[in-house]
Design a protein around this motif. Structure first.
Motif, PDB file in Angstrom:
ATOM      1  N   ARG A 152       0.872  -1.169  -0.034  1.00  0.00           N
ATOM      2  CA  ARG A 152      -0.030  -0.103  -0.138  1.00  0.00           C
ATOM      3  C   ARG A 152       0.872   1.285  -0.164  1.00  0.00           C
ATOM      4  NH1 ARG A 152      -4.393  -2.124   4.409  1.00  0.00           N
ATOM      5  NH2 ARG A 152      -5.921  -2.974   2.971  1.00  0.00           N
ATOM      6  N   ARG A 153       1.964   1.118   0.754  1.00  0.00           N
ATOM      7  CA  ARG A 153       2.923   2.321   0.718  1.00  0.00           C
ATOM      8  C   ARG A 153       3.752   2.431  -0.458  1.00  0.00           C
ATOM      9  NH1 ARG A 153       6.806   1.299   3.952  1.00  0.00           N
ATOM     10  NH2 ARG A 153       6.078  -0.397   5.264  1.00  0.00           N
ATOM     11  N   ALA A 154       4.271   1.274  -1.113  1.00  0.00           N
ATOM     12  CA  ALA A 154       4.868   1.228  -2.194  1.00  0.00           C
ATOM     13  C   ALA A 154       4.125   1.577  -3.373  1.00  0.00           C
ATOM     14  CB  ALA A 154       5.495  -0.146  -2.535  1.00  0.00           C
ATOM     15  N   ILE A 155       2.777   1.346  -3.673  1.00  0.00           N
ATOM     16  CA  ILE A 155       1.907   1.596  -4.841  1.00  0.00           C
ATOM     17  C   ILE A 155       0.731   2.317  -4.395  1.00  0.00           C
ATOM     18  CG2 ILE A 155       1.358   0.818  -6.991  1.00  0.00           C
ATOM     19  CD1 ILE A 155       2.587  -1.815  -6.358  1.00  0.00           C
ATOM     20  N   PRO A 156       0.831   3.616  -3.928  1.00  0.00           N
ATOM     21  CA  PRO A 156      -0.546   4.125  -3.470  1.00  0.00           C
ATOM     22  C   PRO A 156      -1.454   4.366  -4.776  1.00  0.00           C
ATOM     23  CG  PRO A 156       1.293   5.974  -3.708  1.00  0.00           C
ATOM     24  CD  PRO A 156       1.902   4.413  -3.878  1.00  0.00           C
ATOM     25  N   ILE A 157      -2.485   4.192  -4.525  1.00  0.00           N
ATOM     26  CA  ILE A 157      -3.591   4.397  -5.284  1.00  0.00           C
ATOM     27  C   ILE A 157      -4.230   5.652  -4.948  1.00  0.00           C
ATOM     28  CG2 ILE A 157      -6.012   3.870  -6.037  1.00  0.00           C
ATOM     29  CD1 ILE A 157      -5.386   1.012  -5.309  1.00  0.00           C
ATOM     30  N   THR A 158      -4.141   6.877  -6.231  1.00  0.00           N
ATOM     31  CA  THR A 158      -4.458   8.175  -6.110  1.00  0.00           C
ATOM     32  C   THR A 158      -5.895   8.216  -6.940  1.00  0.00           C
ATOM     33  OG1 THR A 158      -3.634   8.625  -8.145  1.00  0.00           O
ATOM     34  CG2 THR A 158      -2.260   8.694  -6.351  1.00  0.00           C
ATOM     35  N   SER A 159      -6.641   9.491  -6.946  1.00  0.00           N
ATOM     36  CA  SER A 159      -7.714   9.694  -7.722  1.00  0.00           C
ATOM     37  C   SER A 159      -7.556   9.615  -9.138  1.00  0.00           C
ATOM     38  CB  SER A 159      -8.251  11.021  -7.377  1.00  0.00           C
ATOM     39  OG  SER A 159      -6.952  11.889  -7.573  1.00  0.00           O
ATOM     40  N   THR A 160      -6.216   9.891  -9.593  1.00  0.00           N
ATOM     41  CA  THR A 160      -6.073   9.704 -11.158  1.00  0.00           C
ATOM     42  C   THR A 160      -5.630   8.285 -11.455  1.00  0.00           C
ATOM     43  OG1 THR A 160      -4.129  10.904 -11.026  1.00  0.00           O
ATOM     44  CG2 THR A 160      -5.783  12.068 -11.535  1.00  0.00           C
ATOM     45  N   GLY A 161      -4.719   7.612 -10.674  1.00  0.00           N
ATOM     46  CA  GLY A 161      -4.354   6.251 -11.184  1.00  0.00           C
ATOM     47  C   GLY A 161      -3.605   5.759  -9.901  1.00  0.00           C
ATOM     48  N   PHE A 162      -2.176   5.798  -9.998  1.00  0.00           N
ATOM     49  CA  PHE A 162      -1.341   5.268  -8.797  1.00  0.00           C
ATOM     50  C   PHE A 162      -0.009   5.975  -8.766  1.00  0.00           C
ATOM     51  CE2 PHE A 162      -0.514   2.904 -12.579  1.00  0.00           C
ATOM     52  CZ  PHE A 162       0.800   2.408 -12.275  1.00  0.00           C
ATOM     53  N   GLY A 163       0.813   5.612  -8.009  1.00  0.00           N
ATOM     54  CA  GLY A 163       2.194   6.128  -7.925  1.00  0.00           C
ATOM     55  C   GLY A 163       2.990   4.978  -7.443  1.00  0.00           C
ATOM     56  N   VAL A 164       4.350   5.157  -7.233  1.00  0.00           N
ATOM     57  CA  VAL A 164       5.161   4.211  -6.959  1.00  0.00           C
ATOM     58  C   VAL A 164       6.404   4.875  -5.959  1.00  0.00           C
ATOM     59  CG1 VAL A 164       7.227   2.697  -7.581  1.00  0.00           C
ATOM     60  CG2 VAL A 164       4.974   2.597  -8.728  1.00  0.00           C
ATOM     61  N   ASP A 165       6.571   4.343  -4.809  1.00  0.00           N
ATOM     62  CA  ASP A 165       7.469   4.905  -3.808  1.00  0.00           C
ATOM     63  C   ASP A 165       8.933   4.855  -4.284  1.00  0.00           C
ATOM     64  OD1 ASP A 165       9.006   5.967  -1.830  1.00  0.00           O
ATOM     65  OD2 ASP A 165       7.532   5.051  -0.266  1.00  0.00           O
ATOM     66  N   VAL A 166       9.769   5.562  -4.523  1.00  0.00           N
ATOM     67  CA  VAL A 166      10.991   5.412  -5.107  1.00  0.00           C
ATOM     68  C   VAL A 166      12.170   5.002  -4.180  1.00  0.00           C
ATOM     69  CG1 VAL A 166      10.812   6.841  -7.469  1.00  0.00           C
ATOM     70  CG2 VAL A 166      11.773   7.869  -4.974  1.00  0.00           C
ATOM     71  N   ARG A 167      11.601   5.121  -2.716  1.00  0.00           N
ATOM     72  CA  ARG A 167      12.489   4.753  -1.882  1.00  0.00           C
ATOM     73  C   ARG A 167      12.476   3.036  -1.571  1.00  0.00           C
ATOM     74  NH1 ARG A 167       9.523   8.386   2.474  1.00  0.00           N
ATOM     75  NH2 ARG A 167       7.830   7.815   1.213  1.00  0.00           N
ATOM     76  N   LEU A 168      11.344   2.678  -2.088  1.00  0.00           N
ATOM     77  CA  LEU A 168      11.297   1.117  -2.034  1.00  0.00           C
ATOM     78  C   LEU A 168      11.695   0.470  -3.412  1.00  0.00           C
ATOM     79  CD1 LEU A 168       7.895   0.555   0.241  1.00  0.00           C
ATOM     80  CD2 LEU A 168      10.391   0.176   0.756  1.00  0.00           C
ATOM     81  N   PHE A 169      11.296   1.295  -4.500  1.00  0.00           N
ATOM     82  CA  PHE A 169      11.525   0.602  -5.919  1.00  0.00           C
ATOM     83  C   PHE A 169      12.413   1.824  -6.672  1.00  0.00           C
ATOM     84  CE2 PHE A 169       8.028  -1.900  -4.858  1.00  0.00           C
ATOM     85  CZ  PHE A 169       8.607  -3.244  -4.858  1.00  0.00           C
ATOM     86  N   PRO A 170      13.646   1.854  -6.549  1.00  0.00           N
ATOM     87  CA  PRO A 170      14.290   2.945  -6.960  1.00  0.00           C
ATOM     88  C   PRO A 170      14.081   3.468  -8.474  1.00  0.00           C
ATOM     89  CG  PRO A 170      15.798   1.380  -5.681  1.00  0.00           C
ATOM     90  CD  PRO A 170      14.466   0.712  -6.233  1.00  0.00           C
ATOM     91  N   LEU A 171      14.409   4.643  -8.539  1.00  0.00           N
ATOM     92  CA  LEU A 171      14.001   5.349  -9.921  1.00  0.00           C
ATOM     93  C   LEU A 171      14.750   4.569 -10.999  1.00  0.00           C
ATOM     94  CD1 LEU A 171      13.191   7.880 -11.435  1.00  0.00           C
ATOM     95  CD2 LEU A 171      15.442   8.648 -10.950  1.00  0.00           C
TER      96      LEU A 171
END
Length: 603
Positions: free
Chosen positions: A241-260
């Motif tokens: 849930r922290r690594a792939i947060p769901i947003t109103s438009t889609g989702f994101g990815v936390d680069v602290r867990l899955f680096p750039l």
């Protein structure tokens, strides 16, 4: 300026689409307003996920159309190099993000290098086809057009379609939603409604965890999906849930867990923080422990949640009641099954080749549409798009230890032997496009007999024992066995099963209670439909196990030699090679005991 603006109008363009220089090299050809074929080079050169220029695929396609290279008017490349160049300076914005600073400059350099490599490929294409316009096509457009065109035959006649593309990366895009309007005469209007960019990439995360768990990225994500059924997602649910947060438009990815991302395999795809919160990397071949299954389960659960969210977003943004899904993540059949159940669409379709191999066709479609204003014929519902060998002649002993006889009623022979418990390869008709064997390059077995899955895994496929095997069923009675409630001709959706299936053939039901089903329509595949009908006449059930004609780590057999090698190198009992029954010499003799068969000498 549009990349298509310089294309000359041509009454009958000959468009060659290419995926080359990256994984899953392929070629597709459109001539006389029809898709001639789509061929993956790995099926001909034996190198799985090959990056090589698709020389053999191109040669076959031109021969099939009776054309020479000088007659190709347009070459369509499945990437847009300029978009990589633009991504280089944009990468420097990550200097403001503490976790991404070490990767910002390497990312910029890698984008520039990919731009140079892509331009060099396009120059090479020009030397192969000196009379052609060579055009770069945005990667997600290739996915979207192919997904749309391939599925129009099962979208219920709707002229408005939502198209969702989710992959690892196409230039900078990772997820797109497009509103498509189908017009008379093959015309189509496209309106991009959403674009998510890297690092918000489901494909990147799934591939990173696949690698962390000891399997090959871009090849064995399906193994992780299968393993997920054995795990408990609660263990790592909060992490994802922290690594792939769901947003109103889609989702994101936390680069602290899955680096750039840096566009090079030398850069790790998970961070030390991710490994500290989960488990150390598993070495390939090491024992699979519960922690690995739990990690896979949490990844799969989050992937399904994000995919359903994106599908619902597509429905809201487009208002369409049918959905076409493309991109590499569309091969996650469990997620597609969840979309069918939960996203509110009347129909969902996935093309036979949703990954990058299909983008050669998508690129060709894009250029053909730009030149003529319409999509070509021969795409909707088409999956058997590669070489065939109808005039094959075999010697009595095509390999040491093998005996071949020509069969007058091959469907009856095959059905009878399967009912008796044999496991048989099937190589007949034109080669399938895409990662799923659909009855032309398959290994078939009865789902009714105990121990068949164990035999398939241990003696033939040489793969993990927890991986399930998919069924094929006559479409007319699919609802008796599966709860999907819609066609699944390309084996791209996981379906729930009925009580009848659980009781009569538990071997095709995965631990999570689903099966990745292929529904067989006699109009699309008459021979396989006849085999299923003949098997039903013997056993009462028109259902067979269908897995690809290969062993783990090798491509699906695209040539007769590959198929014979697969027979001799595995525990398969026999191979139906066109109308030739090829059996191991130690097998029970055929001929006089099998009606409708003759040896080569007798024919």
């Amino acid at each position: 300026m549009s990349p298509f603006s310089r294309l000359a109008t041509h009454q009958a363009p000959v468009v060659l689409g290419l995926c080359s220089g990256t994984h899953d090299s392929s070629a597709a050809l459109i001539a006389d307003g029809t898709l001639v074929g789509l061929v993956e080079e790995e099926r001909l050169n034996g190198d799985k996920h090959t990056r090589a220029y698709p020389r053999q695929a191109v040669t076959w396609l031109l021969d099939q159309a009776g054309l020479k290279p000088a007659q190709v008017t347009h070459v369509a490349y499945n990437h847009s190099p300029l978009r990589y160049l633009a991504a280089a300076p944009a990468s420097l914005r990550w200097l403001a993000h503490p976790a991404a600073v070490p990767r910002a400059f390497p990312r910029a350099r890698s984008c520039t290098q990919v731009w140079l490599n892509s331009r060099a490929r396009m120059r090479a294409f020009q030397t192969h086809f000196p009379a052609a316009h060579v055009t770069a096509v945005e990667h997600h457009l290739t996915h979207a057009l192919y997904a749309l065109a391939a599925g129009t035959n099962i979208l219920g006649g709707r002229n408005e379609v939502a198209v969702l593309v989710t992959d690892s990366l196409g230039e900078t895009a990772t997820t797109t939603i497009t509103h498509a309007r189908l017009r008379p005469g093959g015309r189509v209007d496209l309106d991009r409604r959403l674009t998510l960019t890297d690092p918000a990439s489901l494909g990147y995360v799934y591939g990173a965890v696949t690698l962390h768990l000891g399997w090959r990225r871009t090849d064995e994500e399906g193994t992780v999906m299968a393993l997920a059924a054995l795990g408990d997602p609660a263990r790592f649910r909060d992490l994802f849930r922290r690594a792939i947060p769901i947003t109103s438009t889609g989702f994101g990815v936390d680069v602290r867990l899955f680096p750039l991302r840096v566009l090079s395999s030398r850069w790790p795809r998970v961070s030390p923080a991710f490994a500290a919160e989960t488990c150390p990397p598993r070495a390939p071949g090491a024992p699979v422990e519960q922690v690995h299954a739990d990690l896979a389960a949490a990844l799969q659960e989050r992937t399904e949640q994000v995919m359903v969210h994106l599908a619902r977003r597509a429905r809201k943004l487009t208002g369409a009641r049918v959905l076409a899904v493309g991109g590499g993540v569309a091969m996650n059949c469990v997620s597609i099954g969840k979309i069918c159940e939960q996203a509110g669409f009347e129909q969902v379709t996935v093309p036979p080749s949703p990954g990058d191999a299909g983008t050669s066709a998508g690129a060709a479609l894009a250029v053909h549409r730009a030149v003529t204003g319409r999509l070509p014929a021969g795409v909707a519902g088409a999956s058997y798009l590669g070489p065939d060998y109808p005039s094959m002649d075999l010697p009595v002993h095509p390999r040491p230890g093998l005996t071949a006889i020509q069969v007058a009623s091959p469907e009856m022979m095959l059905a009878r032997r399967l009912a008796e418990g044999q496991i048989v390869g099937l190589f007949r008709g034109r080669l399938e496009a895409g990662p799923r064997a659909l009855g032309h390059r398959s290994i078939l077995a009865s789902p009714l007999l105990p121990g068949v899955v164990e035999r398939l895994n241990a003696r033939i496929k040489y793969r993990e024992e927890f991986r399930p095997f998919a069924p094929m069923v006559l479409a007319s009675v699919a609802d008796d066995y599966f709860t999907l409630g819609q066609p699944s001709p390309f084996m791209s959706m996981a379906s729930g099963v009925t009580d009848l299936t659980r009781e009569a053939m538990p071997s095709i039901v995965h631990v999570n209670g689903t099966a990745r089903v292929q529904t067989v329509n006699p109009d699309a595949e008459p021979f396989v439909a006849r085999v299923l009908a003949a098997f039903a006449a013997i056993t009462g059930h028109p259902v067979l196990i269908n897995t690809s004609l290969n062993v783990k780590g090798q491509p699906i057999c695209g040539t007769p030699d590959m198929a014979l090698d697969c027979l001799t190198g595995t525990g398969m009992d026999a191979l139906l090679l066109e109308d030739w029954w090829v059996a191991k010499t130690t097998a029970a003799p055929l001929g006089d005991s099998e009606p409708g068969t003759t040896s080569k000498e007798e024919s």
